[in-house]
Design a protein around this motif. Structure first.
Motif, PDB file in Angstrom:
ATOM      1  N   THR A 161      15.520  16.762 -10.922  1.00 56.54           N
ATOM      2  CA  THR A 161      15.741  18.082  -9.975  1.00 56.54           C
ATOM      3  C   THR A 161      15.726  17.546  -8.587  1.00 56.54           C
ATOM      4  N   TRP A 166      13.818  16.666 -18.856  1.00 54.92           N
ATOM      5  CA  TRP A 166      12.752  16.983 -19.607  1.00 54.92           C
ATOM      6  C   TRP A 166      11.181  16.529 -19.213  1.00 54.92           C
ATOM      7  N   HIS A 219      10.072  18.951 -16.238  1.00 54.37           N
ATOM      8  CA  HIS A 219      10.278  20.044 -15.757  1.00 54.37           C
ATOM      9  C   HIS A 219      10.504  20.688 -17.248  1.00 54.37           C
ATOM     10  N   ARG A 220      10.618  19.980 -18.369  1.00 52.95           N
ATOM     11  CA  ARG A 220      10.782  20.642 -19.548  1.00 52.95           C
ATOM     12  C   ARG A 220      12.111  21.486 -19.784  1.00 52.95           C
ATOM     13  N   ARG A 221      13.115  21.150 -19.203  1.00 49.95           N
ATOM     14  CA  ARG A 221      14.433  21.941 -19.031  1.00 49.95           C
ATOM     15  C   ARG A 221      15.302  21.617 -20.271  1.00 49.95           C
ATOM     16  N   HIS A 223      13.578  26.750 -19.302  1.00 50.58           N
ATOM     17  CA  HIS A 223      12.403  26.174 -19.706  1.00 50.58           C
ATOM     18  C   HIS A 223      11.935  26.323 -20.997  1.00 50.58           C
ATOM     19  N   ASP A 258       9.464  27.017 -23.229  1.00 45.21           N
ATOM     20  CA  ASP A 258       8.369  27.723 -23.900  1.00 45.21           C
ATOM     21  C   ASP A 258       8.742  29.367 -23.459  1.00 45.21           C
ATOM     22  N   GLN A 259      10.076  29.719 -22.959  1.00 43.78           N
ATOM     23  CA  GLN A 259      10.267  31.099 -23.052  1.00 43.78           C
ATOM     24  C   GLN A 259      10.340  31.853 -24.158  1.00 43.78           C
TER      25      GLN A 259
END
Length: 656
Positions: free
Chosen positions: A244, A265, A268-270, A287, A289-290
């Protein structure tokens, strides 16, 4: 007669009904109310499985595989574009850690995710750290990754949907071979053999409805001449690598290719959901966990329109189309355009993740941009709002943004130009002051604070360059950057190599310049230039000491200034070069000790500094000339830093 008339009416009714149904089917064929020709897949990158802590990274990745991939989104294809493992310790060293590969493989086995989606993993630069032969069957990527067992490099995967659409995915292996330890494998590189392989893969996918290319490196960070030509039929190139460093790193190239870099990931777990709706590509990054994930597939965002898509279908569409994945049932989908409420989108009859709202596209086919807003709510009162700006014209706009700049500048070339230019300027400056010291061309006297500062800098540089030892040593050091090896050591597992400005040699193979161009530029700015400044000041104070016929009382302020410009800067340069060489070669065992730009450079710097403290008056070589307005050489005044005049007899006035 009545029977014949009734029969005629019945036939007419059937004709009208069939015509209506046919028109309805045609209108629903593309961007209508059904899920026809709608395809979606997932992209994730830079997982960085590691055994040095960060246990939550893989725990959450396992949740991602189970809850998002298998249960919620259920993509037919999942693209993983490199850096599957971290292969780096908490310090500066890197290696191939088999336990990290096992951790990655165990997640695939426990979740059984590869049985629910086409798992297209590709290696990145971390995956080839210290790998002498990435193509070998003994390479850990070949053993533990999902695709590595079947493909030693680039590969392609093609699927055909129930709508008879074909989608092809071409994975591009841009990793250098052999793989060096960090940091000299940051840039991608394609060998001639691999380019031939990619050309064959490109030809195999020519007839697909849509082709997606993916790899680890952004194209601007690779040596890949000719690669974009092989992607001429692809809509997009997906990649990672930069994490990022710049948010939303997207660009459209001049030939229409979309290049879409994804955040990592690792920290930032994207991840990204991409839809292809009747040939039109749309996407959103999320992300993991949405509660709700949504992509507006029609109308697509104007900034991502490309000439490689059937853009005419936008104005022919009959429905706004929104793809929604939610953990809970959706109860409300409100749609507005330009802040005007249009209505509530409803679930498609044949696709539970597609919500549609009928619209009249001609109202918005005016050449302007319009803002589409969608507000989504589930039965747990989770809400999400998404927007995009769209235009129904078929024209595309290629704007010069920061993202476009980063993804269009060829950074390997930029690195070479930067360090070469800096070295050339440095050499020219030394030669200029050498010439001034030898010729003493008279100049107009200057006044003012800025000119006083310039005169002080000029005086110090002329003193330094008048001394043969320092002049030729610094010129030689600058030229050595172009010629000699910087670092020598075990650049990859079991093989000694050497790093030069113009490339890297290991295992008898040549690799083009990598991070040495950027790291070398930093070393010039933070080591060579400060060292030169330190030597200038040291020579100046030594000259003043030799020429002074009186004892001066030095103020505390000027004593502190002298200590800083001479001793503290010198200590800094030695510490910096030792740290920089250790950091640069930590993966290569004791390379920082045996390399020319390691301990040897620190010793050479110390030698020059010590010599500057022991100079004799005859070491300062000037050629005095007679002033044009005076037949004699007058006494000259060197104005000391403490503003006290030091009387000298040999330094010409023109040096001041």
């Amino acid at each position: 007669m009545k029977f014949s008339f009734d029969y005629f009416l019945f036939i007419l009714f059937l004709y009208i009904q069939q015509t209506y149904l046919l028109e309805q089917r045609i209108s629903d064929e593309h961007l209508g109310s059904t899920g026809k020709h709608l395809f979606h897949f997932v992209h994730v990158t830079d997982i960085h499985a590691t055994h040095f802590g960060h246990a939550d990274r893989l725990e959450q990745f396992e949740q991602f595989c189970n809850q998002i991939i298998k249960s919620l989104i259920k993509p037919q294809v999942t693209v993983i574009s490199g850096d599957l493992t971290h292969n780096r310790d908490p310090g500066f060293s890197s290696n191939q850690y088999e336990q990290e590969w096992i951790m990655y493989r165990n997640i695939l086995n426990r979740t059984n995710v590869t049985q629910h989606t086409a798992w297209l993993d590709m290696r990145g630069n971390h995956d080839v750290f210290m790998d002498p032969d990435p193509q070998s069957s003994k390479s850990l990527y070949r053993i533990y990754s999902h695709q590595g067992a079947s493909h030693k490099g680039s590969y392609q995967y093609t699927l055909t949907t129930n709508d008879n659409d074909t989608y092809s995915f071409v994975g591009i292996d841009l990793c250098p071979r052999p793989g060096a330890g960090r940091p000299f494998n940051f840039l991608g590189h394609i060998s001639e053999e691999e380019m031939i392989n990619i050309k064959n893969l490109s030809e195999q996918t020519q007839n697909s409805n849509t082709t997606i290319f993916f790899g680890h490196y952004p194209l601007s960070f690779t040596y890949s001449k000719g690669l974009m030509e092989l992607m001429h039929h692809g809509i997009a190139y997906l990649n990672g690598h930069l994490h990022t460093s710049i948010k939303y790193l997207y660009a459209q190239h001049s030939d229409g290719l979309l290049e879409l870099e994804l955040a990592d990931w690792k920290d930032h777990r994207r991840f990204r959901i991409i839809t292809i709706d009747s040939g039109l590509l749309s996407f959103e990054d999320f992300h993991f966990d949405q509660p709700i994930y949504t992509v507006i597939s029609n109308p697509k965002a104007a900034k991502f329109k490309t000439s490689r898509e059937p853009l005419y279908r936008l104005s022919q569409s009959t429905h706004i189309r929104i793809v929604i994945f939610s953990q809970w049932p959706i109860i409300d989908v409100k749609v507005s355009i330009d802040s005007k409420f249009l209505g509530n989108a409803i679930q498609s009859i044949d696709n539970q993740n597609l919500y549609v709202l009928q619209w009249n596209a001609s109202y918005y086919h005016d050449g302007y941009h319009h803002k589409l807003s969608v507000e989504i709510k589930d039965n747990q009162n989770n809400k999400m709002k998404t927007e995009n700006e769209f235009s129904l014209s078929t024209t595309t706009v290629i704007a010069w943004t920061l993202s476009k700049f980063i993804l269009s500048i060829h950074w390997p070339t930029f690195g070479i130009i930067s360090i070469s230019g800096a070295l050339c300027v440095y050499i020219i400056v030394l030669m200029f002051f050498r010439f001034r010291a030898k010729r003493m061309i008279p100049t107009q006297s200057c006044c003012g604070v800025c000119f006083t500062l310039w005169n002080k800098v000029r005086l110090r540089m002329m003193l330094l360059c008048s001394i043969d030892l320092f002049y030729y040593s610094l010129i030689g050091l600058a030229l050595y950057h172009f010629i000699g090896p910087w670092y020598i050591g075990y650049l990859t597992d079991g093989h000694i190599g050497a790093v030069f400005l113009w490339g890297t040699i290991m295992r008898g193979m040549y690799l083009p310049p990598d991070m040495q161009t950027f790291m070398g530029t930093i070393q010039l700015l933070l080591f060579l230039f400060p060292l030169t400044s330190c030597l200038c000041s040291s020579c100046y104070y030594r000259y003043v000491q030799l020429q002074s016929s009186i004892h001066l009382t030095e103020s505390n302020c000027h004593r502190a200034f002298r200590i800083y410009t001479v001793y503290l800067i010198f200590i800094y340069t030695v510490v910096f070069v030792l740290f920089w060489s250790f950091m640069s070669t930590a993966s290569y065992k004791l390379a920082w000790i045996i390399s020319p730009f390691g301990v040897a450079l620190a010793a050479f710097s110390s030698f020059l500094f010590l010599k500057s403290k022991r100079l004799k008056i005859e070491d300062f070589k000037f050629q005095s000339i007679t002033n044009e307005h005076d037949d004699s050489i007058n006494e000259n005044i060197i104005e000391g830093d403490d503003q006290q005049s030091i009387v000298t007899e040999s330094l010409p006035r023109q040096m001041l």
